[in-house]
Design a protein around this motif. Structure first.
Motif, short mmCIF file in Angstrom:
data_model
loop_
_atom_site.label_atom_id
_atom_site.label_comp_id
_atom_site.label_asym_id
_atom_site.label_seq_id
_atom_site.Cartn_x
_atom_site.Cartn_y
_atom_site.Cartn_z
N GLU A 1 0.86 -1.19 0.00
CA GLU A 1 0.00 0.00 0.00
C GLU A 1 0.90 1.25 0.00
OE1 GLU A 1 -2.33 3.15 0.97
OE2 GLU A 1 -0.83 2.45 2.40
N PRO A 2 0.70 2.20 -0.95
CA PRO A 2 1.66 3.31 -1.15
C PRO A 2 1.99 4.11 0.10
CG PRO A 2 0.05 3.28 -2.91
CD PRO A 2 -0.40 2.26 -1.93
N ALA A 3 0.98 4.43 0.90
CA ALA A 3 1.24 5.26 2.10
C ALA A 3 2.13 4.50 3.08
CB ALA A 3 -0.09 5.61 2.76
N LEU B 1 4.12 2.00 2.35
CA LEU B 1 5.44 1.80 1.73
C LEU B 1 6.31 3.04 1.94
CD1 LEU B 1 7.37 0.12 0.00
CD2 LEU B 1 6.29 1.08 -2.03
N THR C 1 9.76 3.04 3.98
CA THR C 1 10.98 3.47 3.29
C THR C 1 11.73 4.51 4.12
OG1 THR C 1 9.92 3.07 1.17
CG2 THR C 1 11.86 4.45 1.14
N VAL C 2 10.97 5.46 4.65
CA VAL C 2 11.60 6.49 5.49
C VAL C 2 12.24 5.84 6.71
CG1 VAL C 2 11.11 8.43 7.03
CG2 VAL C 2 10.13 8.40 4.74
N SER D 1 15.59 4.04 6.56
CA SER D 1 16.81 4.83 6.35
C SER D 1 17.29 5.55 7.59
CB SER D 1 16.55 5.88 5.25
OG SER D 1 15.92 5.30 4.15
N THR E 1 5.94 12.04 3.95
CA THR E 1 5.03 11.20 3.17
C THR E 1 3.88 12.00 2.56
OG1 THR E 1 3.71 10.69 5.13
CG2 THR E 1 5.50 9.16 4.58
N TRP F 1 10.92 -5.52 -1.80
CA TRP F 1 11.72 -4.97 -2.90
C TRP F 1 12.30 -6.08 -3.77
CZ3 TRP F 1 10.54 -0.57 -4.47
CH2 TRP F 1 10.25 0.48 -3.61
N MET G 1 9.52 -7.06 -6.04
CA MET G 1 9.31 -6.06 -7.08
C MET G 1 10.39 -6.17 -8.16
SD MET G 1 6.55 -4.75 -6.22
CE MET G 1 6.24 -3.31 -7.19
N ARG H 1 9.82 -6.87 -12.05
CA ARG H 1 10.37 -5.98 -13.07
C ARG H 1 11.18 -6.79 -14.09
NH1 ARG H 1 13.30 -0.90 -10.68
NH2 ARG H 1 11.32 -0.67 -9.66
N SER I 1 -1.61 -6.62 -18.26
CA SER I 1 -0.97 -6.08 -17.06
C SER I 1 -0.26 -7.19 -16.31
CB SER I 1 -2.01 -5.44 -16.15
OG SER I 1 -2.92 -6.43 -15.75
#
Lengths: 120, 251
Positions: A15-17, A19, A23-24, A27, A40, A89, A92, A96, A110
């Protein structure tokens, strides 16, 4: 390409939010609520909901302290969250790579990946 | 195709977020930009007015104190406005892992990236303070010496070395596929080249034992301040740019 060959993708991480939050946190040692909100671009309410969801999944640890009469909410990535993010990742990357290698005739279709519900 | 584009965009945003978090401290350019502006103004005035030795020392000391006080206040301002990030030891050491930790560990310690109040980097405060003294104290000492007792090359090379010491770490970190971050690295590399060129220019134009009021000496310092002002101003702009998401991620 059969769906069985597709790598599994964790819905909690995908889910983008969430993720963006993970991600933040991946790091840094920890970040506070305000930084996560600014980085975000989520609203306070949405960020709070997403953090609760991640905490329930055991992906993040939330600690609250009082500093200068203000509540400082610090969030850090748990070992389980880090593992889930790395796995995500990798999945993904595999997707890819598959997208690059599949024949041109099938490129109009798709490539959704195989989503599975939250683990844990 | 739209999915692939969306995936790539999300991937790039993730990389930018990672870069922003890892560089949260050193992107806060406003912490040092006013100090650089003051130094630029003071050294430009020095080139025109030919300050005496004690005026120069008092001015530089005042700028140092003002910059330190401003930096402390500005750190709090960034935290109130943008939040707190505690960095990891791994993050601080990241650009040097390929070289082995020595001798560049010292360089990484002085990097402003280490937020020493939170997380495992707390112990580094003393190392930071010691390395700061190691580099800044000789500079102050050189300015306090009589003009004919030390060759000007030593002073200039210390200025150059201190500046490169601050600029080099940024050129070594991994970068996301963002043209603005690439521009930052290009700017820093350009700054190092510019400072080296300035050093050569000053060597060619200064006499063997330059007078403290010598205009060339002040112009050399002004050039360093101008270069540092440019990179810190760009850092602040980039900080704000990276912290401005295009839109709220769908949830």
């Amino acid at each position: 390409m059969s769906e069985a060959n597709l790598p599994e993708i964790d819905r909690v991480v995908h889910e983008p939010a969430r993720l963006a939050i993970l991600t933040v946190l991946a790091s840094c040692a920890q970040a506070d609520f305000l930084f996560l909100e600014r980085a975000t671009g989520l609203t306070r309410g949405n960020l709070s909901v997403q953090l609760t969801r991640l905490e329930e999944a055991g992906f993040v640890t939330i600690t609250k302290t009082i500093e200068r009469k203000r509540t400082l909410t610090m969030v850090s990535l748990a070992a389980r969250g880090r593992a889930a993010l790395e796995e995500y990742w990798e999945s993904m990357e595999q997707l890819r790579a598959m997208a690059r290698t599949r024949p041109a005739s099938s490129k109009k279709q798709s490539l959704p990946g195989k989503l599975h519900p939250a683990r844990g | 195709m739209a999915r692939v584009q969306a995936l790539l965009a999300a991937d790039q945003r993730s990389e930018e977020l990672r870069y922003l978090t890892e560089h949260y401290r050193d992107l806060q350019g406003m912490r040092s930009a006013p100090g650089c502006a003051l130094l630029l103004a003071f050294s430009a005035a020095g080139a025109m007015l030919h300050f005496g030795k004690w005026t120069a020392i008092a001015g530089l000391a005042l700028i140092g104190v003002a910059s330190a006080l401003w930096g402390k206040w500005c750190t709090g301002w960034y935290e109130r406005r943008y939040g707190v990030v505690a960095e990891t030891d791994e993050t601080i050491m990241a650009p040097f892992k390929d070289f082995g930790h020595r001798p560049l560990t010292l360089l990484s310690l002085y990097s402003p990236r280490a937020d020493v109040r939170y997380g495992p980097a707390r112990w580094k405060w003393w190392a930071l303070a010691a390395t700061g003294l190691l580099f800044l104290a000789p500079l102050a000492w050189f300015y306090s010496m009589p003009a004919d007792s030390l060759p000007w090359q030593i002073e200039l090379n210390i200025c150059l070395y201190a500046s490169v010491f601050l600029l080099l770490p940024v050129c070594l970190f991994e970068m996301p596929a963002s043209r603005f971050v690439w521009l930052r690295r290009a700017l820093y590399m350009g700054a190092i080249v510019g400072l080296a060129a300035e050093n050569w220019w000053a060597m060619a134009h200064l006499s063997e034992f330059a007078n403290p009021g010598d205009a060339t000496r002040w112009l050399a310092l002004a050039w360093i301040a101008a270069v540092m002002l440019c990179v810190t101003a760009y850092d602040h702009w980039l900080f704000q740019h990276l912290l401005t998401p295009k839109k709220e991620p769908a949830s």
